[in-house]
Design an enzyme around this catalytic site. Sequence first.
Site, PDB file in Angstrom:
ATOM      1  N   TYR A  51       2.421  99.497  19.563  1.00 61.17           N
ATOM      2  CA  TYR A  51       1.445 100.566  19.326  1.00 61.17           C
ATOM      3  C   TYR A  51       0.921 101.064  20.664  1.00 61.17           C
ATOM      4  CZ  TYR A  51       0.141 102.047  14.694  1.00 61.17           C
ATOM      5  OH  TYR A  51       0.113 102.688  13.491  1.00 61.17           O
ATOM      6  N   GLU A  53      -1.345 104.217  20.992  1.00 55.80           N
ATOM      7  CA  GLU A  53      -2.164 105.431  20.833  1.00 55.80           C
ATOM      8  C   GLU A  53      -2.851 105.762  22.148  1.00 55.80           C
ATOM      9  OE1 GLU A  53      -4.875 105.039  17.578  1.00 55.80           O
ATOM     10  OE2 GLU A  53      -3.266 105.140  16.105  1.00 55.80           O
ATOM     11  N   ASP A 197       9.418 128.520  20.752  1.00 60.14           N
ATOM     12  CA  ASP A 197      10.049 127.340  20.155  1.00 60.14           C
ATOM     13  C   ASP A 197      11.530 127.435  20.536  1.00 60.14           C
ATOM     14  OD1 ASP A 197      11.401 125.587  18.529  1.00 60.14           O
ATOM     15  OD2 ASP A 197      10.231 126.025  16.739  1.00 60.14           O
ATOM     16  N   THR A 223      12.724 120.611  19.958  1.00 57.64           N
ATOM     17  CA  THR A 223      13.258 119.326  19.514  1.00 57.64           C
ATOM     18  C   THR A 223      14.166 118.816  20.627  1.00 57.64           C
ATOM     19  OG1 THR A 223      15.049 120.470  18.385  1.00 57.64           O
ATOM     20  CG2 THR A 223      13.160 119.808  17.048  1.00 57.64           C
ATOM     21  N   LYS A 226      19.217 118.789  19.335  1.00 57.53           N
ATOM     22  CA  LYS A 226      20.190 119.866  19.039  1.00 57.53           C
ATOM     23  C   LYS A 226      21.100 120.004  20.263  1.00 57.53           C
ATOM     24  CE  LYS A 226      17.224 122.022  15.593  1.00 57.53           C
ATOM     25  NZ  LYS A 226      15.831 121.569  15.691  1.00 57.53           N
ATOM     26  N   ARG A 232      16.489 112.226  17.634  1.00 54.92           N
ATOM     27  CA  ARG A 232      15.801 113.151  16.725  1.00 54.92           C
ATOM     28  C   ARG A 232      14.312 113.086  17.037  1.00 54.92           C
ATOM     29  NH1 ARG A 232      17.220 115.984  12.454  1.00 54.92           N
ATOM     30  NH2 ARG A 232      19.321 115.327  12.973  1.00 54.92           N
TER      31      ARG A 232
HETATM   32  N1  DSN Z   1      16.226 122.512  10.417  1.00 55.09           N
HETATM   33  C1  DSN Z   1      16.642 122.892  11.745  1.00 55.09           C
HETATM   34  C2  DSN Z   1      17.896 123.662  11.755  1.00 55.09           C
HETATM   35  O1  DSN Z   1      18.817 123.260  11.078  1.00 55.09           O
HETATM   36  O2  DSN Z   1      17.996 124.663  12.440  1.00 55.09           O
HETATM   37  C3  DSN Z   1      15.578 123.590  12.477  1.00 55.09           C
HETATM   38  O3  DSN Z   1      14.499 122.739  12.637  1.00 55.09           O
END
Ligand code: DSN
Length: 413
Positions: A51, A53, A197, A223, A226, A232
């Site tokens: 933990y 925080e 984003d 994120t 990707k 993730r």
């Molecule tokens: N769900 C994602 C995508 O497939 O583009 C975006 O967060």
Amino acid sequence: MSYLQKTDPELNRIIELEKKRQRETINLIASENYTSKAVLEALGSFLTDKYAEGYPHHRHYGGCENVDEIETLALERLKKLYKADHANVQPHAGAQANMAAYFALLDYGDTVMGMKLAHGGHMTHGDQITFSGRSYHFIHYGVSKETERIDYDEVERLALEHKPKLIVAGASAYPRIIDFERFRSIADKVGAKLMVDMAHIAGLIAVGLHPTPVPYSDVVTSTTHKTLRGPRSAFILCRKELAHEIDHGVFPEMQGGPLVHAIAAKAECFYEALQPSFYDYQKAVLDNALILAMELQRDGLRLVSGGTDNHLILVDLTRTGVTGMDAQEALERVGIVVNRNSIPFDTQSTWTTGGIRLGTPAATTRGLRQTEMKQIAGWILKVINHVGDKIVETQVREEVRHLCGRFPVPSID
Ligand code: DSN
């Protein structure tokens, strides 16, 4: 023998089936990738037990000295990667990063602008089915019907009319370069903040193959799994003046204890993205997307906006008489995994959809290049032109399986 095999054969059996599925299929889901073994090692470690925080050297728990170092390392690498003033590596995922940024920048009910989900935006950019649409007054811009590219004049007109406090740029199904400089100038005209984003294109931006939003934005969210090819998870970048608000927006406003194992995996992901070989990988992602797009187009499929500048392709299936759902299912039967996707001005429902979205990050990580992309384009066309034809599907399934056998999955094999 793995521990799970001994202790929980029921769960182990399902995980083994997923391993087989990943090995025997071609992954063209634009938002997925395969991490390195080093990322997986950090992610699957005992760090999950801690933990922490708070933030480095300012925690609510004892025993955080090593976690402090891990988080500091991740922060330093991330700031270097994107030349950012300030970073936060604690958000668990993209939706949480966006939520924390909204908490930092907005009050409930404020007016915000974002891209329509139906035109390629993201759910958390104000769609009514998410917290974002219910908590803030979102005005949506989209693409022009003629060019299927963002209509910046419409963005400006809407901004002047509605005077948003925040403009959100970024998309999850938009195959073209986004003009962040133009977004900045529109935001400045109405005194709005700009949030980008960059989740889909973060890897391309890291190596300079897509313009960076960082100098033009107040806040950037992303994120890490990707094009960036990490675990993730997610992060936020911002100008130094907003550092306190962003950190407070993440913890304690939006979430509690950070996932220390995920932060360690992000530190490794940023390290990998700083290596020269990451440029070569991203270049191959783009080359593969381009060749796939050209082949599909040459053989008669219509691509939204006429092609791609990035890692993804949006195929308009209207002329084929096949829906996105039909195409996704038929392709899955032959071992090509894609997702159905609405296209701008779609006449199909958001469940059935009139298109499919294809992306090259995962296939490129697996080692597939131009020759294989041409083969894949041929299979996609064949399957879409013969949906439900068992002979065609069986033959393509065999060919796909054969190709997959030649390209091990880095995170598994
Ligand atoms: N769900 C994602 C995508 O497939 O583009 C975006 O967060």
